[in-house]
Design an enzyme around this catalytic site. Structure first.
Site, mmCIF file in Angstrom:
data_model
loop_
_atom_site.group_PDB
_atom_site.id
_atom_site.type_symbol
_atom_site.label_atom_id
_atom_site.label_comp_id
_atom_site.label_asym_id
_atom_site.label_seq_id
_atom_site.Cartn_x
_atom_site.Cartn_y
_atom_site.Cartn_z
ATOM 1 N N ARG A 67 -3.508 -5.142 6.832
ATOM 2 C CA ARG A 67 -4.575 -5.825 7.572
ATOM 3 C C ARG A 67 -5.908 -5.073 7.539
ATOM 4 N NH1 ARG A 67 0.032 -7.336 11.224
ATOM 5 N NH2 ARG A 67 0.142 -9.608 11.212
ATOM 6 N N LYS A 91 -2.540 3.385 7.082
ATOM 7 C CA LYS A 91 -2.619 2.345 6.046
ATOM 8 C C LYS A 91 -1.972 1.080 6.582
ATOM 9 C CE LYS A 91 -3.285 5.204 2.187
ATOM 10 N NZ LYS A 91 -3.999 5.002 0.939
ATOM 11 N N HIS A 119 4.046 1.368 2.322
ATOM 12 C CA HIS A 119 5.242 0.679 1.813
ATOM 13 C C HIS A 119 5.891 1.491 0.688
ATOM 14 C CE1 HIS A 119 2.634 -2.913 3.008
ATOM 15 N NE2 HIS A 119 3.701 -3.055 3.773
ATOM 16 N N HIS A 170 0.863 -1.186 0.000
ATOM 17 C CA HIS A 170 0.000 0.000 0.000
ATOM 18 C C HIS A 170 0.896 1.233 0.000
ATOM 19 C CE1 HIS A 170 1.015 0.243 4.226
ATOM 20 N NE2 HIS A 170 0.530 -0.964 4.429
HETATM 21 P P1 AMP Z 1 4.766 -4.784 6.755
HETATM 22 O O1 AMP Z 1 4.594 -5.265 5.349
HETATM 23 O O2 AMP Z 1 3.496 -4.542 7.478
HETATM 24 O O3 AMP Z 1 5.753 -5.630 7.539
HETATM 25 O O4 AMP Z 1 5.454 -3.361 6.630
HETATM 26 C C1 AMP Z 1 6.677 -3.201 5.954
HETATM 27 C C2 AMP Z 1 7.253 -1.859 6.312
HETATM 28 O O5 AMP Z 1 6.336 -0.831 5.926
HETATM 29 C C3 AMP Z 1 7.475 -1.696 7.820
HETATM 30 O O6 AMP Z 1 8.693 -0.984 8.037
HETATM 31 C C4 AMP Z 1 6.280 -0.899 8.246
HETATM 32 O O7 AMP Z 1 6.502 -0.143 9.407
HETATM 33 C C5 AMP Z 1 6.064 -0.001 7.042
HETATM 34 N N1 AMP Z 1 4.687 0.494 7.011
HETATM 35 C C6 AMP Z 1 3.552 -0.227 7.170
HETATM 36 N N2 AMP Z 1 2.471 0.570 7.141
HETATM 37 C C7 AMP Z 1 2.934 1.836 6.957
HETATM 38 C C8 AMP Z 1 2.304 3.114 6.850
HETATM 39 N N3 AMP Z 1 0.991 3.253 6.910
HETATM 40 N N4 AMP Z 1 3.106 4.192 6.666
HETATM 41 C C9 AMP Z 1 4.456 4.061 6.600
HETATM 42 N N5 AMP Z 1 5.097 2.889 6.700
HETATM 43 C C10 AMP Z 1 4.353 1.786 6.880
#
Ligand code: AMP
Length: 282
Positions: A187, A184, A37, A34
């Site tokens: 989930r 964002k 990322h 999203h």
């Molecule tokens: P995830 O795929 O949930 O493990 O997230 C991958 C990376 O994206 C992690 O460093 C998260 O902290 C970051 N991330 C997830 N959601 C957001 C968001 N809404 N804004 C900025 N970074 C995010």
């Protein structure tokens, strides 16, 4: 954009870029991308010659009964989004590629991991530290980008890098939100319509708590109580925790002072959401 699934292919890519003297930025993710990322990838794009994004749903950081099996996945869509954000190499290993046999080493995160999500998800940050260590070794990044939505994760990874002298600079990136303030998250697709309409109250509750702290009259316990009360009456979810701690140390506070984090986690029928505000009071 090169898509690689195996460690030898990834290493070949990394070695070629390193030999050419190019600076590498790493963006680790679990996919179902999203704008949060993509903002990490775009920042990495601006600050490095080469951007490597990884997509790996890491079983080690999921506890029993958590959503490892049903974590949302859509690689075809992710490939397009990653390419559009300027990613040069997308590493998408299978579990067997990352963990071909049981490891003889186990990492245990002893600091910054016993509060907030670490308390509710035992072993979670041990799994995060393990996979991030492996990804650092595999991609040899100059800089690595993590979202501050997962503020405890950032604190743990910053501590990991400092404690074990990893030659990488870790960079925390502001949370990207929907227009109504909901952070964002991959989930969010689990939310029912009614839950989705109430979920922005998570951020509103935290704002209320921070405003209360800024007015300066309340103790940490009162700030947490107010935030919790707002969540209980507006969010339509079970409140997992509300905490006010120093940041990034994550120590309890006698009074609201210095650099702090107000963080909360709430549980809807199929999704657990987290959010936080990091703020300063002198
Ligand atoms: P995830 O795929 O949930 O493990 O997230 C991958 C990376 O994206 C992690 O460093 C998260 O902290 C970051 N991330 C997830 N959601 C957001 C968001 N809404 N804004 C900025 N970074 C995010």
């Amino acid at each position: 954009m090169k898509v690689v699934k195996t460690i030898p292919e990834l290493k070949e890519f990394v070695q070629t870029e390193k030999k050419a003297g190019r600076q590498i930025g790493l963006v680790p993710t679990m996919g179902f991308l999203h704008e949060g990322h993509l903002s990490l990838a775009e920042k990495a794009r601006k600050e490095n010659d080469i951007v490597i994004m990884t997509i790996f749903v890491n079983p080690l950081q999921f506890g029993p009964g958590e959503d490892f099996e049903r974590y949302p996945r859509d690689l075809e869509r992710d490939e397009k989004l990653a390419a559009s954000a300027g990613v040069d190499c997308l590493f998408v290993p299978e579990v067997e590629e990352m963990y071909p046999q049981p490891s003889i080493i186990t990492m245990t995160v002893t600091g910054r991991a016993d509060k907030l999500c670490g308390e509710k998800r035992p072993g979670h940050f041990d799994g995060v530290a393990t996979v991030v260590t492996k990804l650092f070794h595999l991609t040899e990044p100059d800089k690595a980008y993590f979202g501050l939505k997962d503020a405890q994760q950032f604190a743990v990874i910053a501590g990991l890098v400092e404690s074990l002298n990893f030659p990488v600079e870790v960079i925390g990136v502001e949370t990207i939100r929907e227009e109504d303030g909901l952070a964002k998250s991959s989930r969010n697709v689990y939310l029912t319509e009614d839950e989705r309409s109430k979920a922005p109250h998570l951020q509103k509750a935290l704002q209320l708590g921070v405003q209360t702290a800024e007015r300066g009259k309340k103790s940490p316990a009162e700030i947490k109580q107010l935030t919790n009360d707002y969540l209980q009456s507006h969010a339509g979810a079970a409140v997992d925790y509300v905490e006010l701690l120093s940041y990034p140390e994550l120590e309890p506070l006698e009074k609201a002072h210095g650099k702090m984090i107000l963080a909360a986690a709430i549980k809807y029928s199929k999704a657990r959401l987290i959010d936080n505000i990091i703020f300063n009071l002198n």
